[in-house]
Design a protein around this motif. Sequence first.
Motif, PDB file in Angstrom:
ATOM      1  N   ASN A  75       0.861  -1.195   0.055  1.00 34.04           N
ATOM      2  CA  ASN A  75      -0.054  -0.134   0.057  1.00 34.04           C
ATOM      3  C   ASN A  75       0.862   1.412   0.071  1.00 34.04           C
ATOM      4  OD1 ASN A  75      -2.069  -1.741   0.094  1.00 34.04           O
ATOM      5  ND2 ASN A  75      -2.560  -1.281   2.395  1.00 34.04           N
ATOM      6  N   LYS A  81       1.239   3.755  -2.956  1.00 35.26           N
ATOM      7  CA  LYS A  81       0.523   4.904  -2.566  1.00 35.26           C
ATOM      8  C   LYS A  81      -0.894   4.607  -3.023  1.00 35.26           C
ATOM      9  CE  LYS A  81       4.327   8.080  -2.931  1.00 35.26           C
ATOM     10  NZ  LYS A  81       5.362   7.206  -3.375  1.00 35.26           N
ATOM     11  N   LYS A  82      -1.345   3.460  -2.767  1.00 35.47           N
ATOM     12  CA  LYS A  82      -2.911   3.092  -2.734  1.00 35.47           C
ATOM     13  C   LYS A  82      -3.032   1.892  -2.136  1.00 35.47           C
ATOM     14  CE  LYS A  82      -2.549   0.911  -7.263  1.00 35.47           C
ATOM     15  NZ  LYS A  82      -3.080   0.535  -8.688  1.00 35.47           N
ATOM     16  N   GLU A  83      -4.382   1.511  -2.055  1.00 31.33           N
ATOM     17  CA  GLU A  83      -4.820   0.151  -1.244  1.00 31.33           C
ATOM     18  C   GLU A  83      -4.594  -0.767  -2.438  1.00 31.33           C
ATOM     19  OE1 GLU A  83      -6.410  -1.768   2.053  1.00 31.33           O
ATOM     20  OE2 GLU A  83      -5.725   0.322   1.736  1.00 31.33           O
TER      21      GLU A  83
END
Length: 341
Positions: A53, A57-59
């Motif tokens: 993550n 820089k995201k789920e």
Amino acid sequence: MSAINGPLRVPTCYASCSIGSPTDPLPAKLDSISAAGFDAIELSFPDLRNFANTHFKKEIAENDFDSLCTAGKEVKKLCADQHLKILVLQPFSNFEGWPEGSPERKDAFERAAGWIRIMQAVGTDMLQVGSSDSPSITSSFQSLASDLAALADLLAPHSFRLAYENWCWATHTPTWRTVYDIVRLANRPNIGLCLDTFQTAGSEWADPTTSSGLLESPGVSTSQMEHDFKKSLEEMSKTIPPAMIYFLQISDAYKMDPPMDKGTDEQGLRARGRWSHDWRPLPFQGGYLPVVEVARAVLKTGYRSWFSMEVFDGKEKGDMGEVAKKAMQAQEQLMREAAED
């Protein structure tokens, strides 16, 4: 029975999920574990996913294996920089026992294929499989063993191994004896055991739902229970070939006051599972399980390999570096005391 001559020296490991919080950065965890002198980590899937993550820089979804493998390659580099081996990827759960043709079985094998890819990416050769706690699986040991054999066959072309662990709240296989029997039935050269001080004592000696904290059965006295547990450890020492033990996990447990409710929680988790998730300190830090006795029984098989700290202590909120040092001190004390016959 194998005698221990001189100081016990075995390689040491620390589960990444057992230090800091689930959201603490994995690089900081690795730095603390390495600085304390551990040789390896158990790489926890939630820690890998949390790292992914941050990296992307995201789920990242738990089945986005392309992204997880990319992140895994970075974790491999981080561990190499810290001189840490990745002993095992864990915890692979609720795999065995689903009906043929069921969506759960399809999902289990799809997850297995993805986790094997992650193992390749991070550079580990071992997958830890916890005995299933699903209430819907078969009770047939032959079927459970057949599923594990199939998983071992998927691992074999990569020279990967499967370490099967009894979870003391499992549906059908909560004890060392039950998982040992299933491993023998599976009959594959790359299936062995992950033994665990908490899981062993937690299934046959302790109970978080009683006021005594001990296993209580109608018509069985405490002294008889203690006798039965001692006999079980003696049988372990005489029965399990040391080469079948892939690693030993170590933790203690707190006596629950008040006792836990005997039922399941809203997620369907049994009492011992809830106990396991948040009430397992380092040895010699306020727990009450016979950790030394279990470790000594494992050593009496002739086993001389990995001792791995896997603790889940909701009371421990200290600096990760200090916690890791305390864990190494507990490791060393356990090795001293377990080596005493």
